[in-house]
Design a protein around this motif. Structure first.
Motif, mmCIF file in Angstrom:
data_model
loop_
_atom_site.group_PDB
_atom_site.id
_atom_site.type_symbol
_atom_site.label_atom_id
_atom_site.label_comp_id
_atom_site.label_asym_id
_atom_site.label_seq_id
_atom_site.Cartn_x
_atom_site.Cartn_y
_atom_site.Cartn_z
ATOM 1 N N GLN A 1 1.095 -1.335 -0.041
ATOM 2 C CA GLN A 1 0.030 0.172 -0.296
ATOM 3 C C GLN A 1 0.872 1.312 0.093
ATOM 4 O OE1 GLN A 1 -3.180 0.102 -0.258
ATOM 5 N NE2 GLN A 1 -3.375 -2.198 -0.260
ATOM 6 N N VAL A 2 0.875 2.001 -1.380
ATOM 7 C CA VAL A 2 1.714 3.342 -1.154
ATOM 8 C C VAL A 2 0.930 3.922 -1.018
ATOM 9 C CG1 VAL A 2 2.942 4.869 -2.925
ATOM 10 C CG2 VAL A 2 2.909 2.358 -2.612
ATOM 11 N N LYS A 3 1.121 4.993 0.494
ATOM 12 C CA LYS A 3 -0.042 5.918 -0.016
ATOM 13 C C LYS A 3 0.520 7.395 -1.043
ATOM 14 C CE LYS A 3 -1.149 8.057 4.148
ATOM 15 N NZ LYS A 3 -0.829 8.076 5.727
ATOM 16 N N PRO A 4 -0.822 8.136 -1.331
ATOM 17 C CA PRO A 4 -0.440 9.223 -2.455
ATOM 18 C C PRO A 4 0.825 10.512 -1.416
ATOM 19 C CG PRO A 4 -2.760 9.428 -1.984
ATOM 20 C CD PRO A 4 -1.584 7.950 -1.612
ATOM 21 N N GLU A 5 1.531 11.018 -2.182
ATOM 22 C CA GLU A 5 1.982 12.742 -1.559
ATOM 23 C C GLU A 5 1.503 13.401 -1.099
ATOM 24 O OE1 GLU A 5 5.148 12.359 0.252
ATOM 25 O OE2 GLU A 5 5.881 10.739 -0.251
ATOM 26 N N THR A 6 1.415 14.252 -0.302
ATOM 27 C CA THR A 6 0.075 15.416 -0.110
ATOM 28 C C THR A 6 1.149 16.245 -1.328
ATOM 29 O OG1 THR A 6 1.254 16.259 2.207
ATOM 30 C CG2 THR A 6 -0.625 14.438 2.043
ATOM 31 N N SER A 7 0.046 17.338 -1.597
ATOM 32 C CA SER A 7 0.312 18.760 -1.848
ATOM 33 C C SER A 7 1.532 19.296 -1.120
ATOM 34 C CB SER A 7 -0.317 19.529 -2.893
ATOM 35 O OG SER A 7 -1.303 19.907 -1.837
ATOM 36 N N THR A 8 1.203 19.353 -0.007
ATOM 37 C CA THR A 8 2.203 19.963 1.095
ATOM 38 C C THR A 8 3.466 18.727 1.339
ATOM 39 O OG1 THR A 8 1.312 18.779 3.040
ATOM 40 C CG2 THR A 8 0.375 21.104 2.353
ATOM 41 N N SER A 9 4.023 17.840 1.268
ATOM 42 C CA SER A 9 5.161 16.843 1.400
ATOM 43 C C SER A 9 5.462 17.175 0.172
ATOM 44 C CB SER A 9 4.850 15.903 1.590
ATOM 45 O OG SER A 9 4.040 15.469 0.718
ATOM 46 N N CYS A 10 5.115 17.140 -1.544
ATOM 47 C CA CYS A 10 5.125 16.894 -2.438
ATOM 48 C C CYS A 10 6.140 18.044 -2.706
ATOM 49 C CB CYS A 10 5.174 15.786 -3.562
ATOM 50 S SG CYS A 10 5.663 15.263 -4.907
ATOM 51 N N ARG A 11 6.610 18.766 -2.914
ATOM 52 C CA ARG A 11 6.648 20.329 -4.093
ATOM 53 C C ARG A 11 7.386 20.478 -5.182
ATOM 54 N NH1 ARG A 11 11.029 25.128 -1.722
ATOM 55 N NH2 ARG A 11 10.377 26.468 -3.106
ATOM 56 N N LEU A 12 7.160 20.548 -6.136
ATOM 57 C CA LEU A 12 7.294 20.139 -6.995
ATOM 58 C C LEU A 12 7.851 21.634 -8.206
ATOM 59 C CD1 LEU A 12 4.599 18.385 -8.831
ATOM 60 C CD2 LEU A 12 6.526 17.336 -7.812
ATOM 61 N N SER A 13 9.087 21.746 -9.530
ATOM 62 C CA SER A 13 9.080 22.912 -9.689
ATOM 63 C C SER A 13 7.443 23.728 -10.640
ATOM 64 C CB SER A 13 9.640 22.915 -11.067
ATOM 65 O OG SER A 13 9.313 22.240 -12.259
ATOM 66 N N ASP A 14 7.639 24.486 -10.803
ATOM 67 C CA ASP A 14 6.810 26.039 -10.929
ATOM 68 C C ASP A 14 6.123 25.359 -12.151
ATOM 69 O OD1 ASP A 14 6.874 27.590 -8.802
ATOM 70 O OD2 ASP A 14 7.972 28.663 -9.458
ATOM 71 N N ILE A 15 7.374 24.697 -12.502
ATOM 72 C CA ILE A 15 6.630 24.537 -14.508
ATOM 73 C C ILE A 15 6.253 23.219 -14.385
ATOM 74 C CG2 ILE A 15 7.815 23.756 -16.864
ATOM 75 C CD1 ILE A 15 9.943 25.704 -16.742
#
Length: 492
Positions: free
Chosen positions: A99-113
């Protein structure tokens, strides 16, 4: 023939500091691997001597553990063959689901692009891997000259291993670059130096490479509407601001692009066979596009994905062949002319972009597989490529004709357009029926269609579906048209 040495069991750990005997640890570790599915039914284990050496234990300890598992029925000892996981447990154990819990938007920081691009990517169906009616983008794999290809491939696999198996030239194999340059000159009227040809892993990589080289975030990019989804997503990923430009019977409407954004940085077009509408860009439009690019100091990507398969009247000259200002970047692919899993394409760069592209390729790319490039180079140089292209032109013309012979079955509902190249066309809906509903119902009947709407940046007034006929035999086309007639008849 040398026997297989058996599974590598490096995951087994022996604790020599604990109280549990080594033999018991080994027995329990092997037992757990079998029951969890880590060792499949009928899989061969390493020889006892090999396993003892790899785990750093005595051979006697290994034999004792194996004998115990044999007595329990989890292993089978075959005289002269070795020790195998019992075939009776084949398919009866399954690897545990993690079971893989999806990362939340607060814990996974992506580039602006990346964040911005994710909001604008066009949904893309899984690319086809099987011939069927009416898949698009898949050539007639059943007609590929496998005998000649196999001989050429085998010849190279018997050649110098250093030349074949090491890291290749990041710009591409020189022999293939020269063969492509010669082919483009003879068949497409494009005069170029092999140094301008760069080998890539399919056209999609070419688009991404060009975007990386030329585009800054927010740069205006003319894009055909509707247009090719893969290219669209490549430019979106680079942060481009895509400007939807109309398509009419003469191809890209240059005046529409100029009215929306005269100061564009890049334009993407499929002039030989517009994707997906199938229109051929007129000569006047081609000249107008080149003039607009020169005035804007912009580049034009000419995606000639299936231009080799022109079966109409005399084909118009490519944009690249009439480009006197060196504004056109020509992209080709072997996915359509040979087969998709080859993952080979090429781009032909204007002289000013050759050195910048070499810098990018040298710095960040490892090159496409050398053996495949060597095989394609010989396939071209020995004349098999030209023969295959001629054969496929005739075949696609026949299959296109077969489609239209039976188009009367759906004529009350679909206006199927005539094509002059490639192996797809479109059918425009004559009734107020939703494209996606037709696509879904056809899929239930075993027919693959694509809605024109999914190719659009902005909605079109016309509604319809894309129909691929390249990978369908004549009988398949006949049967599919009858089925499609029944499907659409029940919907309207």
């Amino acid at each position: 023939m040398k026997r297989k040495a058996g599974a590598i069991l490096s995951s087994i750990r022996i604790d020599r500091t604990g109280n549990k005997k080594i033999g018991v640890q080994l027995y329990m570790a092997l037992r757990d691997l079998i029951l969890s599915g880590g060792l499949a039914g009928a899989e061969r284990l390493p020889a006892s001597r090999t396993l003892a050496s790899e785990l750093g234990v005595s051979r006697t300890t290994v034999i004792d553990a194996l004998d115990r598992l044999v007595s329990e029925g989890l292993l089978e000892a075959r005289v002269g063959a070795g020790t195998f996981v019992s075939s009776t447990i084949r398919n009866k154990v399954r690897l545990p689901k993690v079971q893989v819990k999806p990362e939340t938007s607060t814990s996974c920081r992506l580039s602006d692009i990346a964040t911005q691009a994710a909001r604008h990517f066009a949904p893309r169906d899984r690319l086809p891997d099987k011939s069927a009616a009416f898949v698009t983008g898949l050539p007639a794999l059943d007609k590929f000259p496998m005998a000649q290809w196999s001989r050429i491939s085998a010849r190279h696999w018997r050649s110098d291993r250093d030349a074949l198996m090491g890291y290749g030239n990041p710009f591409g194999l020189p022999a293939l670059r020269a063969a492509i340059a010669a082919h483009l000159n003879a068949s497409r009227g494009i005069q170029c130096d092999p140094d301008q040809v760069f080998i890539v892993s399919g056209a999609q990589q070419a688009f991404a490479l060009i975007a990386r080289l030329l585009l800054n975030q927010g740069d205006k990019t003319w894009f055909e509407n509707p247009g090719a989804i893969g290219a669209r997503n490549a430019f979106t990923a680079a942060g481009a601001d895509l400007v939807p430009v109309e398509i009419d019977d003469e191809g890209l409407v240059v005046e529409d692009g100029l009215s929306k954004e005269p100061d564009f940085r890049l334009a993407f077009v499929t002039p030989s066979h517009q994707q997906p509408l199938g229109k051929v860009m007129s000569l006047s439009r081609r000249l107008a596009l080149l003039q607009a690019a020169e005035q804007a100091n912009a580049y034009v990507i000419e995606d000639d994905y299936d231009g080799d398969f022109y079966f109409g009247n005399q084909p118009l000259p490519t944009l690249k062949s009439i480009d006197t200002s060196h504004r056109v970047i020509y992209v080709g692919t072997f996915s359509k002319t040979l087969f998709p899993s080859l993952r080979l394409g090429f781009l032909l760069a204007p002289p000013a972009l050759v050195e910048p592209l070499k810098t990018i390729c040298t710095s960040s790319l490892s090159g496409s597989p050398t053996w495949a490039q060597a095989a394609v180079a010989d396939f071209i140089n020995e004349g098999f490529f030209a023969t295959h292209i001629r054969t496929m032109r005739t075949l696609y013309r026949q299959r296109h004709s077969e489609l239209h012979i039976h188009s009367g079955l759906v004529a009350p509902y679909l206006d199927i357009q005539h094509a002059s190249a490639g192996f797809h066309t479109v059918g425009f809906l004559k009734h107020p029926l939703e494209e996606q509903r037709l696509v879904d119902e056809a899929a239930r009947a075993g027919i693959v269609l694509s809605a024109i709407g999914k190719y659009c940046l902005t909605p079109l007034s016309a509604r319809g579906v894309v129909i691929g006929y390249g990978s369908c035999g004549t009988q398949t086309i006949r049967n599919a048209m009858k089925t499609l007639s029944s499907v659409v008849g029940e919907l309207v």
